[in-house]
Design a protein around this motif. Structure first.
Motif, PDB file in Angstrom:
ATOM      1  N   TYR A  32       0.827  -1.205   0.000  1.00  0.00           N
ATOM      2  CA  TYR A  32       0.000   0.000   0.000  1.00  0.00           C
ATOM      3  C   TYR A  32       0.871   1.268   0.000  1.00  0.00           C
ATOM      4  CZ  TYR A  32      -3.834   3.087   1.528  1.00  0.00           C
ATOM      5  OH  TYR A  32      -4.770   4.087   1.622  1.00  0.00           O
ATOM      6  N   VAL A  33       1.930   1.265   0.802  1.00  0.00           N
ATOM      7  CA  VAL A  33       2.807   2.443   0.881  1.00  0.00           C
ATOM      8  C   VAL A  33       3.563   2.618  -0.436  1.00  0.00           C
ATOM      9  CG1 VAL A  33       4.719   3.531   2.097  1.00  0.00           C
ATOM     10  CG2 VAL A  33       3.032   2.198   3.375  1.00  0.00           C
ATOM     11  N   ASP A  34       4.043   1.499  -0.989  1.00  0.00           N
ATOM     12  CA  ASP A  34       4.736   1.590  -2.279  1.00  0.00           C
ATOM     13  C   ASP A  34       3.812   2.144  -3.358  1.00  0.00           C
ATOM     14  OD1 ASP A  34       7.181   0.483  -1.348  1.00  0.00           O
ATOM     15  OD2 ASP A  34       6.351  -1.533  -1.519  1.00  0.00           O
ATOM     16  N   ASP A  35       2.558   1.716  -3.327  1.00  0.00           N
ATOM     17  CA  ASP A  35       1.585   2.241  -4.302  1.00  0.00           C
ATOM     18  C   ASP A  35       1.404   3.745  -4.120  1.00  0.00           C
ATOM     19  OD1 ASP A  35       1.210  -0.268  -5.335  1.00  0.00           O
ATOM     20  OD2 ASP A  35      -0.643  -0.670  -4.222  1.00  0.00           O
ATOM     21  N   ALA A  36       1.377   4.188  -2.866  1.00  0.00           N
ATOM     22  CA  ALA A  36       1.211   5.617  -2.600  1.00  0.00           C
ATOM     23  C   ALA A  36       2.389   6.408  -3.156  1.00  0.00           C
ATOM     24  CB  ALA A  36       1.067   5.858  -1.098  1.00  0.00           C
ATOM     25  N   ARG A  79      -0.319  15.998  -2.505  1.00  0.00           N
ATOM     26  CA  ARG A  79       0.476  15.469  -3.628  1.00  0.00           C
ATOM     27  C   ARG A  79       0.598  13.945  -3.528  1.00  0.00           C
ATOM     28  NH1 ARG A  79       3.042  20.238  -2.233  1.00  0.00           N
ATOM     29  NH2 ARG A  79       3.205  21.793  -3.873  1.00  0.00           N
ATOM     30  N   MET A  80       0.492  13.421  -2.296  1.00  0.00           N
ATOM     31  CA  MET A  80       0.489  11.974  -2.119  1.00  0.00           C
ATOM     32  C   MET A  80      -0.957  11.538  -1.895  1.00  0.00           C
ATOM     33  SD  MET A  80       2.274   9.488   0.725  1.00  0.00           S
ATOM     34  CE  MET A  80       3.729   9.038  -0.215  1.00  0.00           C
ATOM     35  N   PRO A  81      -1.620  10.991  -2.926  1.00  0.00           N
ATOM     36  CA  PRO A  81      -2.994  10.538  -2.756  1.00  0.00           C
ATOM     37  C   PRO A  81      -3.030   9.191  -2.035  1.00  0.00           C
ATOM     38  CG  PRO A  81      -2.250  10.121  -4.991  1.00  0.00           C
ATOM     39  CD  PRO A  81      -1.142  10.832  -4.293  1.00  0.00           C
ATOM     40  N   ARG A  82      -4.192   8.853  -1.533  1.00  0.00           N
ATOM     41  CA  ARG A  82      -4.373   7.536  -0.932  1.00  0.00           C
ATOM     42  C   ARG A  82      -4.675   6.550  -2.059  1.00  0.00           C
ATOM     43  NH1 ARG A  82      -7.284  11.338   2.029  1.00  0.00           N
ATOM     44  NH2 ARG A  82      -6.514  11.656   4.150  1.00  0.00           N
ATOM     45  N   PRO A  83      -3.948   5.416  -2.106  1.00  0.00           N
ATOM     46  CA  PRO A  83      -4.194   4.427  -3.173  1.00  0.00           C
ATOM     47  C   PRO A  83      -5.631   3.899  -3.141  1.00  0.00           C
ATOM     48  CG  PRO A  83      -2.123   3.961  -2.046  1.00  0.00           C
ATOM     49  CD  PRO A  83      -2.818   5.032  -1.254  1.00  0.00           C
TER      50      PRO A  83
END
Length: 285
Positions: A3-7, A281-285
């Motif tokens: 999940y964090v990598d996707d973000a 700028r960092m959306p939630r996946p």
């Protein structure tokens, strides 16, 4: 990929200049360059700065241009005066085409209020026989070579399998979200060229390691990578460097919290912690 990598993958995309921004910037800077070339005799004009090095983050706020004056042309005498006088002369040229033109000791700036790309900074420069350029520096001129800067970034990005440029944009994104306490932002690139090692790993780990190293070295002098101009942080006092170290220490603490949350399996909480640094700028996946 978690999940964090996707973000971070979405963050990388969100920091890229959009097609609309790129198209608008191309139209505007072409018009500016053509306008100057009609009034002055130039050797050439070219894009420079972080826009040219692809390390500029969105929204794209400014585009940098060098206008290289013909040393045998009518404007050659500008080299015998102050840098400020050359910038003022360029400002007067631009004022015949744009309403909002301002100048400082280094560049003349054309502003487009309300547009995605707000400003275009143009430096009147002279080529140096020994390489590089002389650009205005108040009452004097200073040597610089943005082509060397660009080559260094390109080489480092290749060494890092294409991840160095996005990494620089991410650190710049943290700085912008915090109100740009680290200025000039070019210092981020300069420090990253030295502090980032290969093999390049995950973005979140690289940001943490970079900040940990930068905190210890932000108080040092950081020379111009081209070896021509003044130190990149020459305008920063010792007290300001210490203050910046404390700001970055706060960033590092947030990074470490997020990484510990991720390691504990609390990936959604980790992304929320990262978002305190990157904002939307960092959306939630």
């Amino acid at each position: 990929m978690g999940y964090v990598d996707d973000a971070f993958g979405l963050l990388k995309s969100n920091l890229e200049i959009t097609d609309n921004e790129a198209s608008l910037a191309a139209t505007r800077h072409a018009r500016i360059r053509e306008h100057i070339e009609k009034e002055w005799t130039l050797d050439k004009t070219f894009l420079t700065g972080s826009y040219d090095r692809h390390t500029k983050t969105k929204k794209l706020k400014d585009v940098d241009i060098f206008a290289v004056i013909d040393p045998e042309g009518p404007q050659a005498d500008l080299a015998n005066g102050t840098g400020t006088a050359a910038v003022t002369a360029l400002k007067n040229v631009l004022a015949s085409g744009w309403d909002d033109v301002q100048a400082d000791d280094y560049v003349a700036t054309v502003y487009y209020a309300g547009e995605d790309v707000a400003s275009y900074e143009i430096a009147p420069v002279f080529a140096r026989a020994e390489g590089g350029y002389l650009m205005p520096n108040g009452s004097t001129w200073m040597a610089t070579d943005p082509n060397i800067h660009a080559d260094l970034v390109t080489a480092k990005n290749k060494e890092c399998a294409g991840k160095f440029v996005p990494f620089v944009k991410m650190v710049k994104g943290i700085n912008r979200e915090a109100g740009d306490p680290l200025s000039p932002s070019f210092l981020i690139e300069v420090m990253a060229l030295e502090l980032v090692d290969t093999p390049f790993t995950r973005y979140q780990d690289e940001i943490r390691w970079f900040l940990a190293s930068a905190i210890e070295q932000i108080t040092d002098d950081w020379p111009d990578p081209a070896g021509l101009g003044p130190d990149v942080n020459s305008q920063m006092t010792a007290a300001q460097r210490q203050e910046l170290a404390e700001v970055m220490r706060g960033w590092l603490g947030t990074c470490e919290t997020a990484i510990l949350q991720e390691q504990a399996g609390k990936e959604k909480a980790a992304v929320e912690t990262w978002r305190t640094l990157f904002g939307n700028r960092m959306p939630r996946p």
